[in-house]
Scaffold this active site. Sequence first.
Site, PDB file in Angstrom:
ATOM      1  N   ASP A 177       0.823  -1.206   0.000  1.00  0.00           N
ATOM      2  CA  ASP A 177       0.000   0.000   0.000  1.00  0.00           C
ATOM      3  C   ASP A 177       0.861   1.262   0.000  1.00  0.00           C
ATOM      4  O   ASP A 177       1.945   1.299   0.606  1.00  0.00           O
ATOM      5  CB  ASP A 177      -0.900  -0.021   1.242  1.00  0.00           C
ATOM      6  N   GLU A 202       1.039  -0.620  -5.144  1.00  0.00           N
ATOM      7  CA  GLU A 202       0.052   0.433  -5.377  1.00  0.00           C
ATOM      8  C   GLU A 202       0.855   1.731  -5.477  1.00  0.00           C
ATOM      9  O   GLU A 202       1.164   2.361  -4.474  1.00  0.00           O
ATOM     10  CB  GLU A 202      -0.971   0.514  -4.249  1.00  0.00           C
TER      11      GLU A 202
END
Length: 796
Positions: A465, A518
């Site tokens: 993330d 990401e």
Amino acid sequence: MTPRRQSSGSDPKKAKKAAKKTAAEKAVKKTAPAEETARQTAPAESAPPEAAAVTPAPPGPEVTVPVPLAPALDDGDRERLLAGTHHDPHAVLGARPAAGGVLVRALRPYALSVTVVADGVRAELHPDGDGFFSGLLPLREVPAYRLLVAYRDTVLDTEDAYAFLPTLGDLDLHLIGEGRHEQLWEVLGAHPMTLRGVAGTRFSVWAPNARGVRVAGTFNYWDGTAFPMRSLGSTGVWELFVPGVGEGELYKFEITRPDGSKTLRADPLARRTQVPPETASIITSSDYEWNDEEWLARRPEVPAHEGPFSLYEVHLASWRPGLTYRELAEQLPAYVKDLGFTHVELMPVAEHPFGGSWGYQVTGFYAPTARLGTPDDFRYLVDKLHQAGIGVIMDWVPAHFPRDEWALAEFDGRPLYEHSDPLRAAHPDWGTLEFDFGRNEVRNFLVANAVYWCEEFHIDGLRVDAVASMLYLDYSRESGQWTPNQYGGRENLDAVAFLQEMNATVYRRVPGVVTVAEESTAWDGVTRATHHKGPSGFGGLGFGLKWNMGWMHDSLQYVSHDPIHRRYHHHEMTFSMVYAYSENYVLPISHDEVVHGKRSLVSKMPGDWWQQRANLRAYLAYMWAHPGKQLLFMGQEFAQGSEWSEVRGPDWWLLDPSYGAEPDHRGVLDLVRDLNARYRATPALWQRDIHPDGFQWIVGDAAEDNVFAFLRYDADGSPLLAVSNFAPVVRPDYRLGVPDDVPAWHEVINTDAARYGGSDVTGPDPVKPEPQGCHGRPASIRLTLPPLATVWLRPA
């Protein structure tokens, strides 16, 4: 160690009253000597002349002997032990040779008496005040011994925690200091074990700035006074083996900060925690027996970027609210297998205090959230998914952590896991703290954590993330709020090195695993090998795949326009092919796109309800045919109209046959199932996914028609033709150029089929090419394009 009791949580101030009593129980049960434990060999202490050593009694009934007074404890040692600031309690407590015998000293606050049992000798120690007891045993050498600790209502029979040598070896400590211990969870934290035949738990924690560390938990009424840990040199690691403490006990570390104040902290490497909002760590071990050997054996055969890879993104706590890991294991694998997804992607599983963060603000990096069960329960869920042929990708959050005072923030009184520079530590968007990626031990904590989830829980991949927030020093910061790197640039060189090491380590240790970034910028080489330098001079970050945030943004913007305006936005659908092969991409329609006022996927579409569903179906089939892997968030597979909420989860009632509009939602669900089935059976859609020769435009400039057509090829040159008509009109006899070596084409997917809820403008018969050139090709076919639909055709 005081007698155990049931605890309602991690409150360290409960039940201290039980120990202040008025009379000692002098009678204790007959006990047998324990197996010999590790012996301390500190220099002998002086003793009064009358404390001459005596020969112990021969084996047989225990003999109670008088114990001479021991030398007085040094005032400095006494003060530091009571204050929780002693770095080496084992040098003072426990047993050691002394002039006149064996000196034994114990610290047992609230005890009425402490008796030593060893070699047939029973000797009651003298109370020295403040919970200290000591005496000289009439023995020539340190024996194996036990302590009988008497309280008002009970006598505790236990081995002495201060009779054991350190349980961490020099190699472990060296690797920790170097930041290279790839199985850090095996040496730090709380580990039930047996040492020299004695069952207990080894506690160890990294706290280099602490003046002292003690263990507190349910086993000592949350009073750590009797359990000071020893410092293992310059490593900053503190350690203590506590006999008789085992699985299920709650614990925390009581840390004395540099300023003398105290803080009670959860274990950074706790492998199990209480259910939030409770915050204690739980001693645990695993005896889970896996049954996914076949899955693990097959996993390395095909790299993720060269095989079919479609992801169903799930928030476990809300997929079916109220279900545990084991209950989810009976429903989720069957549902995902039925829909044909190759993998699930789990939003963060690691423990987090605030459910509304969806797991993206982690406090327990090594513990699956206790909201849904135990760590072994989570293993069971992963195992069941693997047995169903479904891979498990897990969201992993190494970018930042929350400021909770019982967790990582200023863990030992000073910045430790976070950067010491406030400008580098505070995350400007989320009110959290960023990790200090340049510190060996912090980098080790995170790299080992990535390995931990893959090795201990058989996770097949990590979706990392917020990578962009890690890579740039000026991320969400204005001028003057950040400091350039040593070369004057904005790149966070420490974060780059960390990500490279993490990826290299995970891929080396775990065959068949995949890491996914990401990353929302144009950083060069996210999925390039770490040893290959790009134009920027950096080696690749080493990820296997990267989320294509540009494609997601542009394509969603295009389909949200009314069809009459789409001609002016045609480039939003074609631009992705300009950079499609710069990285190995995943096309993500994730949770982030269906919350916070962004509307659900079907609700983004213009027009009436029929047109919204038609647009959605056409878009999904376009997405599945486009180069890149696919990710779809739960609820979007059946055209949920409302935004996702972590409180209620998907609107499953839309699929209830008693609901009038159920066929509308069932039709989209059936399409997703068929897309996955045809996708997996068509190598052209994934085999050459990262190679430019696996894609060719037929027509990418038909802006006036809102039409897109392209070919996908597998390694043998076998094609698939995908045609999308994003206009709400039927286009009969639409001519498209095609290769002249395919004798006929037939439909394999038509999103306008009646079974999906469409108008059923389909072409059941094979379509033969005509020798009329078109779109720069020698042959062409004429198709009737259904309205707001995507059609896939394969060679007949």
